[in-house]
Design a protein around this motif. Structure first.
Motif, PDB file in Angstrom:
ATOM      1  N   PHE A   1      26.833  -6.009  -6.869  1.00 46.46           N
ATOM      2  CA  PHE A   1      26.714  -4.607  -6.458  1.00 46.46           C
ATOM      3  C   PHE A   1      27.867  -4.250  -5.519  1.00 46.46           C
ATOM      4  O   PHE A   1      28.235  -5.027  -4.650  1.00 46.46           O
ATOM      5  N   SER A   2      28.455  -3.079  -5.733  1.00 46.28           N
ATOM      6  CA  SER A   2      29.635  -2.783  -4.909  1.00 46.28           C
ATOM      7  C   SER A   2      29.508  -1.466  -4.137  1.00 46.28           C
ATOM      8  O   SER A   2      30.445  -1.043  -3.473  1.00 46.28           O
ATOM      9  N   GLY A   3      28.334  -0.836  -4.231  1.00 44.74           N
ATOM     10  CA  GLY A   3      28.189   0.470  -3.560  1.00 44.74           C
ATOM     11  C   GLY A   3      27.815   0.363  -2.091  1.00 44.74           C
ATOM     12  O   GLY A   3      27.083   1.201  -1.564  1.00 44.74           O
ATOM     13  N   VAL A   4      28.336  -0.645  -1.401  1.00 43.34           N
ATOM     14  CA  VAL A   4      27.996  -0.821   0.016  1.00 43.34           C
ATOM     15  C   VAL A   4      29.125  -0.296   0.888  1.00 43.34           C
ATOM     16  O   VAL A   4      30.282  -0.657   0.701  1.00 43.34           O
ATOM     17  N   GLU A   5      28.780   0.558   1.823  1.00 43.87           N
ATOM     18  CA  GLU A   5      29.785   0.967   2.802  1.00 43.87           C
ATOM     19  C   GLU A   5      29.332   0.416   4.155  1.00 43.87           C
ATOM     20  O   GLU A   5      28.196   0.652   4.580  1.00 43.87           O
ATOM     21  N   ILE A   6      30.212  -0.342   4.787  1.00 46.32           N
ATOM     22  CA  ILE A   6      29.845  -0.897   6.093  1.00 46.32           C
ATOM     23  C   ILE A   6      30.706  -0.257   7.176  1.00 46.32           C
ATOM     24  O   ILE A   6      31.927  -0.287   7.110  1.00 46.32           O
ATOM     25  N   ILE A   7      30.042   0.395   8.133  1.00 43.59           N
ATOM     26  CA  ILE A   7      30.759   0.995   9.263  1.00 43.59           C
ATOM     27  C   ILE A   7      30.471   0.114  10.467  1.00 43.59           C
ATOM     28  O   ILE A   7      29.318  -0.020  10.880  1.00 43.59           O
ATOM     29  N   LYS A   8      31.503  -0.501  11.011  1.00 39.93           N
ATOM     30  CA  LYS A   8      31.235  -1.568  11.973  1.00 39.93           C
ATOM     31  C   LYS A   8      32.137  -1.489  13.200  1.00 39.93           C
ATOM     32  O   LYS A   8      33.323  -1.219  13.095  1.00 39.93           O
ATOM     33  N   ASP A   9      31.539  -1.728  14.357  1.00 47.71           N
ATOM     34  CA  ASP A   9      32.318  -1.925  15.594  1.00 47.71           C
ATOM     35  C   ASP A   9      32.900  -3.333  15.540  1.00 47.71           C
ATOM     36  O   ASP A   9      32.412  -4.180  14.824  1.00 47.71           O
ATOM     37  N   GLU A  10      33.891  -3.544  16.385  1.00 48.12           N
ATOM     38  CA  GLU A  10      34.379  -4.906  16.563  1.00 48.12           C
ATOM     39  C   GLU A  10      33.268  -5.712  17.245  1.00 48.12           C
ATOM     40  O   GLU A  10      32.761  -5.317  18.284  1.00 48.12           O
ATOM     41  N   LEU A  11      32.870  -6.817  16.621  1.00 45.93           N
ATOM     42  CA  LEU A  11      31.806  -7.637  17.213  1.00 45.93           C
ATOM     43  C   LEU A  11      32.420  -8.736  18.086  1.00 45.93           C
ATOM     44  O   LEU A  11      33.536  -9.176  17.835  1.00 45.93           O
ATOM     45  N   PRO A  12      31.675  -9.202  19.092  1.00 51.24           N
ATOM     46  CA  PRO A  12      32.245 -10.216  19.995  1.00 51.24           C
ATOM     47  C   PRO A  12      32.179 -11.628  19.415  1.00 51.24           C
ATOM     48  O   PRO A  12      31.585 -11.853  18.358  1.00 51.24           O
ATOM     49  N   GLU A  13      32.754 -12.537  20.153  1.00 56.23           N
ATOM     50  CA  GLU A  13      32.650 -13.951  19.821  1.00 56.23           C
ATOM     51  C   GLU A  13      31.506 -14.499  20.658  1.00 56.23           C
ATOM     52  O   GLU A  13      31.405 -14.191  21.843  1.00 56.23           O
ATOM     53  N   ILE A  14      30.634 -15.281  20.055  1.00 49.83           N
ATOM     54  CA  ILE A  14      29.536 -15.859  20.846  1.00 49.83           C
ATOM     55  C   ILE A  14      29.399 -17.345  20.535  1.00 49.83           C
ATOM     56  O   ILE A  14      30.014 -17.849  19.597  1.00 49.83           O
ATOM     57  N   GLU A  15      28.577 -18.003  21.329  1.00 48.38           N
ATOM     58  CA  GLU A  15      28.335 -19.420  21.097  1.00 48.38           C
ATOM     59  C   GLU A  15      27.097 -19.540  20.215  1.00 48.38           C
ATOM     60  O   GLU A  15      26.066 -18.946  20.495  1.00 48.38           O
ATOM     61  N   GLY A  16      27.212 -20.280  19.120  1.00 45.30           N
ATOM     62  CA  GLY A  16      26.073 -20.413  18.224  1.00 45.30           C
ATOM     63  C   GLY A  16      26.429 -21.253  17.025  1.00 45.30           C
ATOM     64  O   GLY A  16      27.464 -21.898  16.988  1.00 45.30           O
ATOM     65  N   SER A  17      25.534 -21.210  16.038  1.00 43.77           N
ATOM     66  CA  SER A  17      25.784 -21.954  14.810  1.00 43.77           C
ATOM     67  C   SER A  17      26.323 -20.988  13.762  1.00 43.77           C
ATOM     68  O   SER A  17      25.629 -20.060  13.341  1.00 43.77           O
ATOM     69  N   PHE A  18      27.569 -21.197  13.353  1.00 39.78           N
ATOM     70  CA  PHE A  18      28.203 -20.286  12.395  1.00 39.78           C
ATOM     71  C   PHE A  18      27.383 -20.204  11.112  1.00 39.78           C
ATOM     72  O   PHE A  18      27.099 -19.117  10.604  1.00 39.78           O
ATOM     73  N   GLU A  19      26.980 -21.356  10.601  1.00 35.98           N
ATOM     74  CA  GLU A  19      26.268 -21.380   9.320  1.00 35.98           C
ATOM     75  C   GLU A  19      24.936 -20.633   9.407  1.00 35.98           C
ATOM     76  O   GLU A  19      24.594 -19.845   8.530  1.00 35.98           O
ATOM     77  N   ASP A  20      24.200 -20.879  10.491  1.00 41.12           N
ATOM     78  CA  ASP A  20      22.899 -20.211  10.636  1.00 41.12           C
ATOM     79  C   ASP A  20      23.062 -18.695  10.806  1.00 41.12           C
ATOM     80  O   ASP A  20      22.313 -17.909  10.220  1.00 41.12           O
ATOM     81  N   LEU A  21      24.055 -18.303  11.585  1.00 38.76           N
ATOM     82  CA  LEU A  21      24.247 -16.866  11.799  1.00 38.76           C
ATOM     83  C   LEU A  21      24.709 -16.188  10.500  1.00 38.76           C
ATOM     84  O   LEU A  21      24.393 -15.032  10.242  1.00 38.76           O
ATOM     85  N   LYS A  22      25.431 -16.940   9.691  1.00 37.70           N
ATOM     86  CA  LYS A  22      25.835 -16.394   8.395  1.00 37.70           C
ATOM     87  C   LYS A  22      24.594 -16.185   7.514  1.00 37.70           C
ATOM     88  O   LYS A  22      24.469 -15.162   6.840  1.00 37.70           O
ATOM     89  N   VAL A  23      23.689 -17.152   7.555  1.00 41.68           N
ATOM     90  CA  VAL A  23      22.425 -17.009   6.809  1.00 41.68           C
ATOM     91  C   VAL A  23      21.682 -15.761   7.296  1.00 41.68           C
ATOM     92  O   VAL A  23      21.149 -14.976   6.504  1.00 41.68           O
ATOM     93  N   LEU A  24      21.674 -15.575   8.611  1.00 41.30           N
ATOM     94  CA  LEU A  24      21.022 -14.404   9.210  1.00 41.30           C
ATOM     95  C   LEU A  24      21.607 -13.111   8.649  1.00 41.30           C
ATOM     96  O   LEU A  24      20.883 -12.241   8.145  1.00 41.30           O
ATOM     97  N   PHE A  25      22.936 -12.974   8.722  1.00 40.54           N
ATOM     98  CA  PHE A  25      23.578 -11.749   8.226  1.00 40.54           C
ATOM     99  C   PHE A  25      23.361 -11.603   6.716  1.00 40.54           C
ATOM    100  O   PHE A  25      23.182 -10.504   6.211  1.00 40.54           O
ATOM    101  N   TYR A  26      23.406 -12.732   6.016  1.00 39.94           N
ATOM    102  CA  TYR A  26      23.215 -12.701   4.565  1.00 39.94           C
ATOM    103  C   TYR A  26      21.884 -12.030   4.225  1.00 39.94           C
ATOM    104  O   TYR A  26      21.821 -11.115   3.408  1.00 39.94           O
ATOM    105  N   HIS A  27      20.818 -12.472   4.877  1.00 38.18           N
ATOM    106  CA  HIS A  27      19.493 -11.909   4.570  1.00 38.18           C
ATOM    107  C   HIS A  27      19.419 -10.430   4.955  1.00 38.18           C
ATOM    108  O   HIS A  27      18.819  -9.627   4.234  1.00 38.18           O
ATOM    109  N   LEU A  28      20.012 -10.080   6.091  1.00 43.56           N
ATOM    110  CA  LEU A  28      19.914  -8.686   6.539  1.00 43.56           C
ATOM    111  C   LEU A  28      20.693  -7.758   5.597  1.00 43.56           C
ATOM    112  O   LEU A  28      20.209  -6.687   5.228  1.00 43.56           O
TER     113      LEU A  28
END
Lengths: 269, 405
Positions: free
Chosen positions: B250-277
C-alpha cells in the motif's frame, strides 16, 4: 493515601464565569499578591488562586525537598490542581518564576491550557555567553545570604514554633496572617531552584499562545530578557508596560489589568 | 524637615510606590557619603547591593504594599565610595491623597553583622560537614538506587501478574476452545466416516498454531530486553514504515513528522513498536489514503511510578502518533492492549500488536495510551525515558525473567 491537593496548595475559588483563570504567585510572596488584579476578572471568569507548598497558608507538611528540587515539581502542583478541579481552557497568569512553571505545565499537558500570561518572566537569571539574564552567579549567592540573614531569627525560632507548637496560637496566628509569609528553609530552596534555573531549552517547545508582560525597568527581568523570550517562544506576544519594578500587579494594577484584558479581548476576536 | 529628625541617630528615607526618593535626612547622607540633592529624585533601589535589590523587589516591596509595614529587615546599602553599609530597616507605608509614601529608618549594624556572619559560618560549616560525610552520602545513594530498582520491580510485578492472568485466560478459553473443536470434529469424522471434517480440523489447528506463535512472539520480547543502546527514532520509524509498505504493498500513506530525538533503548523492539502502530493506521484507514502525524516533545517526569513521596526527575519524550482512519469507540481504549484482543475481526492480524507495543513500552519503563473517535481517527501517545539509569548491582538483583519455551 491520596494527597488533598486543594488543602496542600490552599486553593481558593471565586468568580462567576466558567472559563478558569489560574493565578500563580512568584517567589517571595503568596496568592494575596493578586488581590488588586482578580476583582477585575471575577464577573467573567472562574478565579483559581493557590499557594505553592511553603508559601502562604499551604500545608507545610507536604513539602518534599526532592519533589521541589526542580521547577518541574512546581509545575506538577499546577497540573494536579487543574486535574482535581477538572479545569479546561485554562488562562494561566504567572508572576516571575511562575511564568516558567506555567510554561512547563503547558508543555506537558497542552490540552488543559488556552493561554499562558507571563508577568515579569525570565528564562534564566544568570548571564551566560550570548545571553543577558541580569545577574552574575555571585549576585545569586549574595541574595541567598541576604535571605538567610533576614531569616536568622525565623529559621531557628518562629518557623519551628508554628509547626511544633500548636498551643501557642498568638504566635502562629500572627505569622499565618501576615501576608507573604513563607517558611524560611523552603523559601531558600525555592530561591535556589528559581534563580539557578535555566529554561532556555524549553521555550521552543511551547505550543500554547502566550503573552509576555515586560516591565520597562525591572532589574530581575531586564528588557533584553523579554525580547529573548518573545523571539524564542513560538506564538508569543510581547507587551512592554510603562510600570517599573518587578511587581506591576502590585505597583500598577490598573495597567496590568488593562493589558491582560486587551490581550484576552484580542484573542476572542 | 524637623531638625530633630534631620539629625536623628538613624538614617531616614521616604520614597513613593515607584521607588523614587522624596526625602532624606542628613544622617543617611553622612552614612552613605551623598548630598541630599544627589539622593532626592533617584531610585531607592540603587542604594542597595544587587542582592538587596532582588530582595527589595521580591519580598520587601510586596510586603510593604500589602501589610503597610515591614519590620527588622537586614540589607546591605552601598555608599557612594562603593563600601558596603549593613543596615537594619523598618518601614511603614501610608496612602495619601497625592500618592503613597513609604517611610524607612535605617540603623547601621557593622558589629552585629560580624556576629551574625560568624553564626552563619558556623551553621554552614556544620551543614557542609554533614553534606560531605562520606558514609552518609554513600548510604543515601544506595538507598536511592535500591528505591529506584524497587519501584521498577513493583511496576514489573504488576505487569507480569497481569500477563499471567491474560495467559491463563487464553489457555482456558481460546486454546481450550480450539482443542474442544478439534476433538469434536475428529469424533464426528470418525463416527460418520466423513473426510470433509478434516478441513475444520486443519483450520482449527492452524488457529491454535497462530495463537501459539503470537504468544511466543510476545514472550520472546523479554529475552533480549536488556540490549539497550542509542536509538535514532527517525531511522527506527523509517525502517518500520518501509517494512509496512513492503508487506502491504500500500502506498497511500502520508507521514507528517517532526524531527524525533535520539533515546536509549532497544532499536529492534522500538522498530516492532512503530511497525505495529503504522500497520494499524494503514490497516484501519478510511478509504484509500491515510495521513499520519507524528510529533514529539521532551519534558521532565518523576522517575518513581509506584512508590509514593519519592521524587527524582528525568527527561522523557512524549511521541504522539495520530491518524485520520476509521478509529474505534473510545470505550475500548483500555481493552485494546489486551493480548489477542481484536475489535475488528474482519481484518487480518493476530490481535497481538498493541499488546506487544505495551510490553515494549513497559520494558523501556515508559507508557502507552490511546484515544480514538470513530470515523475521525486514532491518537497514540508514547512516553519514553530519554536515558536509563544504571540499575543497582544488576547481577545480584536481577532474577531470570525469561520464560522458557
Amino acid at each position: 493515601m491520596k494527597t488533598d491537593v486543594l488543602k496542600r496548595n490552599n486553593v481558593k475559588i471565586t468568580g462567576k464565569g466558567n472559563q478558569p483563570m489560574v493565578f500563580a504567585h512568584g517567589f517571595g510572596c503568596d496568592q494575596n499578591m493578586w488581590r488588586y488584579i482578580t476583582p477585575a476578572f471575577e464577573d467573567n471568569y472562574k478565579i483559581v488562586l493557590f499557594d505553592y507548598v511553603g508559601a502562604g497558608n499551604s500545608d507545610l507538611k507536604s513539602y518534599d525537598k526532592d519533589r521541589y528540587s526542580d521547577l518541574a515539581g512546581y509545575a506538577e502542583d499546577i497540573l494536579e490542581i487543574c486535574e482535581e478541579l477538572d479545569l479546561k481552557k485554562v488562562i494561566f497568569v504567572g508572576h516571575s518564576v511562575s511564568s516558567m512553571i506555567g510554561m512547563l505545565a503547558a508543555i506537558k499537558s497542552p490540552e488543559r491550557f488556552a493561554d499562558v500570561i507571563m508577568v515579569g518572566p525570565s528564562a534564566r537569571y544568570i548571564n551566560d555567553e550570548g545571553y543577558l539574564g541580569g545577574f552574575a552567579k555571585k549576585d545569586i549567592i549574595d541574595l541567598l545570604d541576604t535571605m538567610e540573614k533576614n531569616y536568622i531569627g525565623w529559621a531557628n525560632f518562629l518557623a519551628p514554633a508554628i509547626m511544633k507548637n500548636p498551643k501557642s496560637p498568638e504566635l502562629g496566628a500572627e505569622l499565618t496572617q501576615s501576608f507573604c509569609s513563607t517558611d524560611p528553609i523552603i523559601a531558600r530552596q525555592f530561591a535556589e531552584v528559581t534563580f539557578l534555573s535555566d529554561n532556555r531549552g524549553d521555550l521552543k517547545k511551547m505550543k500554547t499562545p502566550s503573552l509576555i508582560m515586560q516591565c520597562s525597568d525591572d532589574m530581575i527581568a531586564p528588557l533584553e530578557v523579554g525580547d529573548y523570550l518573545h523571539k524564542n517562544i513560538p506564538n508569543s506576544s510581547l507587551k512592554v508596560l510603562a510600570a517599573t519594578g518587578h511587581c506591576p500587579h502590585m505597583s500598577a494594577p490598573e495597567e496590568t489589568v488593562a493589558v491582560i484584558k486587551e490581550y484576552l479581548a484580542m484573542k476572542s476576536n | 524637615m524637623d531638625q530633630k529628625l534631620d539629625k536623628a541617630p538613624n538614617g531616614y528615607i521616604a520614597f513613593n510606590d515607584k521607588g523614587i526618593i522624596i526625602e532624606v535626612n542628613s544622617t543617611i547622607c553622612e552614612m552613605l557619603g551623598y548630598s541630599k540633592q544627589e539622593l532626592e529624585q533617584t531610585k531607592f533601589e540603587l542604594l542597595l547591593d544587587i542582592a538587596g535589590r532582588m530582595f527589595f523587589q521580591t519580598h520587601f516591596f510586596p510586603m510593604l504594599k500589602m501589610q503597610q509595614k515591614v519590620d527588622e529587615i537586614f540589607l546591605n546599602m552601598k555608599a557612594k565610595d562603593s563600601t558596603v553599609v549593613p543596615v537594619i530597616t523598618s518601614s511603614v507605608r501610608e496612602e495619601n491623597p497625592d500618592g503613597a509614601e513609604c517611610v524607612c529608618v535605617f540603623l547601621p549594624v557593622h558589629n552585629r553583622r560580624k556576629y551574625e556572619d560568624e553564626i552563619l559560618a558556623a551553621k554552614k560549616q556544620a551543614q557542609e560537614a554533614l553534606k560531605e560525610n562520606k558514609e552518609l552520602i554513600e548510604a543515601r545513594e544506595e538507598v536511592s538506587r535500591h528505591s529506584k530498582e524497587l519501584d521498577k520491580r513493583i511496576v514489573e510485578i504488576d505487569r507480569v501478574n497481569n500477563e499471567i492472568l491474560q495467559f491463563n485466560n487464553i489457555i482456558n478459553h481460546e486454546m481450550q476452545e480450539c482443542i474442544r473443536k478439534i476433538l469434536l470434529f475428529s469424533r464426528l469424522g470418525k463416527k460418520e466416516n466423513q473426510l470433509n471434517y478434516f478441513d475444520n480440523i486443519i483450520e482449527t489447528a492452524n488457529k491454535l498454531k497462530t495463537i501459539n506463535a503470537s504468544l511466543n512472539l510476545f514472550i520472546d520480547l523479554d529475552k533480549d530486553k536488556n540490549v539497550f543502546g542509542s536509538v535514532d527514532l527517525n531511522k527506527c520509524l523509517d525502517e518500520a514504515t518501509a517494512q509496512v509498505l513492503e508487506e502491504t504493498g500500500f502506498s497511500g500513506v502520508e507521514i507528517i513528522k517532526d524531527e524525533l530525538p535520539e533515546i536509549e533503548g532497544s532499536f529492534e523492539d522500538l522498530k516492532v513498536l512503530f511497525y505495529h502502530l503504522i500497520m494499524n493506521a494503514v490497516k484501519f484507514r478510511n478509504g484509500n489514503e491515510v495521513t499520519i502525524c507524528i510529533s514529539s516533545v521532551i519534558f521532565k517526569e518523576n522517575i518513581y511510578k509506584m512508590i509514593s513521596r519519592k521524587y527524582e526527575y528525568q527527561d522523557v519524550v512524549r511521541i504522539t502518533i495520530s491518524d485520520n482512519g476509521q478509529g474505534f469507540d473510545n470505550k475500548h481504549k483500555e481493552h485494546v492492549f489486551a493480548i489477542l484482543k481484536k475489535l475488528n475481526h474482519e481484518k487480518g492480524g493476530s490481535g497481538i500488536g498493541l499488546a506487544m507495543c505495551k510490553k515494549i513500552l513497559n520494558n523501556h519503563h515508559g507508557s502507552i495510551s490511546i484515544d480514538s473517535k470513530e470515523n475521525v481517527g486514532t491518537t497514540v501517545k508514547l512516553v519514553l525515558p530519554v536515558e536509563h539509569q544504571k540499575d543497582a548491582e544488576p547481577d545480584k538483583l536481577k532474577p531470570d525473567h525469561s520464560v522458557k519455551t
